[in-house]
Design a protein around this motif. Structure first.
Motif, PDB file in Angstrom:
ATOM      1  N   GLU A 144       0.847  -1.179   0.000  1.00 28.25           N
ATOM      2  CA  GLU A 144       0.000   0.000   0.000  1.00 28.25           C
ATOM      3  C   GLU A 144       0.891   1.241   0.000  1.00 28.25           C
ATOM      4  OE1 GLU A 144      -3.726   1.887   2.531  1.00 28.25           O
ATOM      5  OE2 GLU A 144      -2.722   0.106   3.261  1.00 28.25           O
ATOM      6  N   ASN A 145       1.625   1.403  -1.091  1.00 26.81           N
ATOM      7  CA  ASN A 145       2.541   2.523  -1.262  1.00 26.81           C
ATOM      8  C   ASN A 145       2.612   2.897  -2.731  1.00 26.81           C
ATOM      9  OD1 ASN A 145       3.768   1.036   1.285  1.00 26.81           O
ATOM     10  ND2 ASN A 145       4.417   3.167   1.354  1.00 26.81           N
ATOM     11  N   ASP A 146       3.181   4.035  -2.990  1.00 28.36           N
ATOM     12  CA  ASP A 146       3.397   4.520  -4.343  1.00 28.36           C
ATOM     13  C   ASP A 146       4.515   3.716  -5.009  1.00 28.36           C
ATOM     14  OD1 ASP A 146       4.873   7.258  -5.901  1.00 28.36           O
ATOM     15  OD2 ASP A 146       2.851   6.558  -6.354  1.00 28.36           O
ATOM     16  N   SER A 147       4.449   3.543  -6.316  1.00 34.80           N
ATOM     17  CA  SER A 147       5.454   2.736  -7.016  1.00 34.80           C
ATOM     18  C   SER A 147       6.836   3.374  -6.970  1.00 34.80           C
ATOM     19  CB  SER A 147       5.035   2.477  -8.459  1.00 34.80           C
ATOM     20  OG  SER A 147       4.964   3.689  -9.183  1.00 34.80           O
ATOM     21  N   ILE A 148       6.915   4.698  -6.968  1.00 35.41           N
ATOM     22  CA  ILE A 148       8.223   5.357  -6.920  1.00 35.41           C
ATOM     23  C   ILE A 148       8.905   5.096  -5.581  1.00 35.41           C
ATOM     24  CG2 ILE A 148       9.377   7.608  -6.947  1.00 35.41           C
ATOM     25  CD1 ILE A 148       7.169   8.512  -8.920  1.00 35.41           C
ATOM     26  N   VAL A 149       8.143   5.134  -4.506  1.00 31.73           N
ATOM     27  CA  VAL A 149       8.699   4.847  -3.178  1.00 31.73           C
ATOM     28  C   VAL A 149       9.207   3.409  -3.132  1.00 31.73           C
ATOM     29  CG1 VAL A 149       8.117   4.567  -0.737  1.00 31.73           C
ATOM     30  CG2 VAL A 149       7.289   6.563  -1.993  1.00 31.73           C
ATOM     31  N   LEU A 150       8.407   2.475  -3.640  1.00 34.35           N
ATOM     32  CA  LEU A 150       8.828   1.067  -3.626  1.00 34.35           C
ATOM     33  C   LEU A 150      10.037   0.828  -4.524  1.00 34.35           C
ATOM     34  CD1 LEU A 150       5.471  -0.700  -3.208  1.00 34.35           C
ATOM     35  CD2 LEU A 150       7.537  -1.217  -1.981  1.00 34.35           C
ATOM     36  N   TYR A 151      10.114   1.529  -5.618  1.00 35.66           N
ATOM     37  CA  TYR A 151      11.273   1.422  -6.506  1.00 35.66           C
ATOM     38  C   TYR A 151      12.543   1.827  -5.758  1.00 35.66           C
ATOM     39  CZ  TYR A 151      14.410   2.827 -10.305  1.00 35.66           C
ATOM     40  OH  TYR A 151      15.489   3.004 -11.137  1.00 35.66           O
ATOM     41  N   ARG A 152      12.507   2.957  -5.061  1.00 35.16           N
ATOM     42  CA  ARG A 152      13.673   3.425  -4.318  1.00 35.16           C
ATOM     43  C   ARG A 152      14.031   2.464  -3.188  1.00 35.16           C
ATOM     44  NH1 ARG A 152      11.566   9.608  -3.849  1.00 35.16           N
ATOM     45  NH2 ARG A 152      12.016  10.212  -5.982  1.00 35.16           N
ATOM     46  N   VAL A 153      13.019   1.988  -2.467  1.00 37.44           N
ATOM     47  CA  VAL A 153      13.268   1.078  -1.342  1.00 37.44           C
ATOM     48  C   VAL A 153      13.830  -0.255  -1.848  1.00 37.44           C
ATOM     49  CG1 VAL A 153      12.139  -0.252   0.478  1.00 37.44           C
ATOM     50  CG2 VAL A 153      11.578   2.149   0.179  1.00 37.44           C
ATOM     51  N   THR A 154      13.309  -0.752  -2.950  1.00 34.68           N
ATOM     52  CA  THR A 154      13.768  -2.030  -3.500  1.00 34.68           C
ATOM     53  C   THR A 154      15.214  -1.923  -3.977  1.00 34.68           C
ATOM     54  OG1 THR A 154      11.507  -2.553  -4.172  1.00 34.68           O
ATOM     55  CG2 THR A 154      13.259  -3.862  -5.156  1.00 34.68           C
ATOM     56  N   LYS A 155      15.549  -0.835  -4.650  1.00 35.02           N
ATOM     57  CA  LYS A 155      16.937  -0.643  -5.089  1.00 35.02           C
ATOM     58  C   LYS A 155      17.876  -0.538  -3.893  1.00 35.02           C
ATOM     59  CE  LYS A 155      18.219   1.750  -8.572  1.00 35.02           C
ATOM     60  NZ  LYS A 155      18.454   2.776  -9.605  1.00 35.02           N
TER      61      LYS A 155
END
Length: 99
Positions: A8-19
């Motif tokens: 339940e988050n924005d895709s940009i936030v998850l992209y940064r966290v995943t990287k």
């Protein structure tokens, strides 16, 4: 062969966290592709991870991880655990929170 988890988050936030999670585990990131609210990249060291991040609703994002050719569930779960830990961490750059 591919693990999927919804956040339940924005895709940009998850992209940064995943990287950041992949970097913390010592993986090199290559083939970094962005298309609107969808992202995909390959992370590798001894194994190859194909990671796709796609926004399915305004605040729901799906993270898909494939380990090597056939998949490896425990290994993918390790990355998901690092992502979960990273979502509660605020990262600062020059004194400004960037998440």
């Amino acid at each position: 062969g591919e693990g999927q988890k919804y956040y339940e988050n924005d895709s940009i936030v998850l992209y940064r966290v995943t990287k950041r999670a992949c970097s913390d585990l010592g993986y090199q990131i290559t083939d970094d592709i962005q298309s609107g609210t969808s992202f995909s990249f390959t992370a590798s060291m001894n194994n190859s991870f194909k990671i796709k991040i796609a926004q399915v609703d305004p605040k729901i994002t799906k993270v898909s991880i494939r380990v090597n050719f056939m998949g490896d569930k425990p290994y993918a779960e390790l990355i998901y655990k690092k992502i979960d830990e990273g979502l509660s961490t605020i990262k600062f750059e020059n004194g400004v929170p960037v998440r």
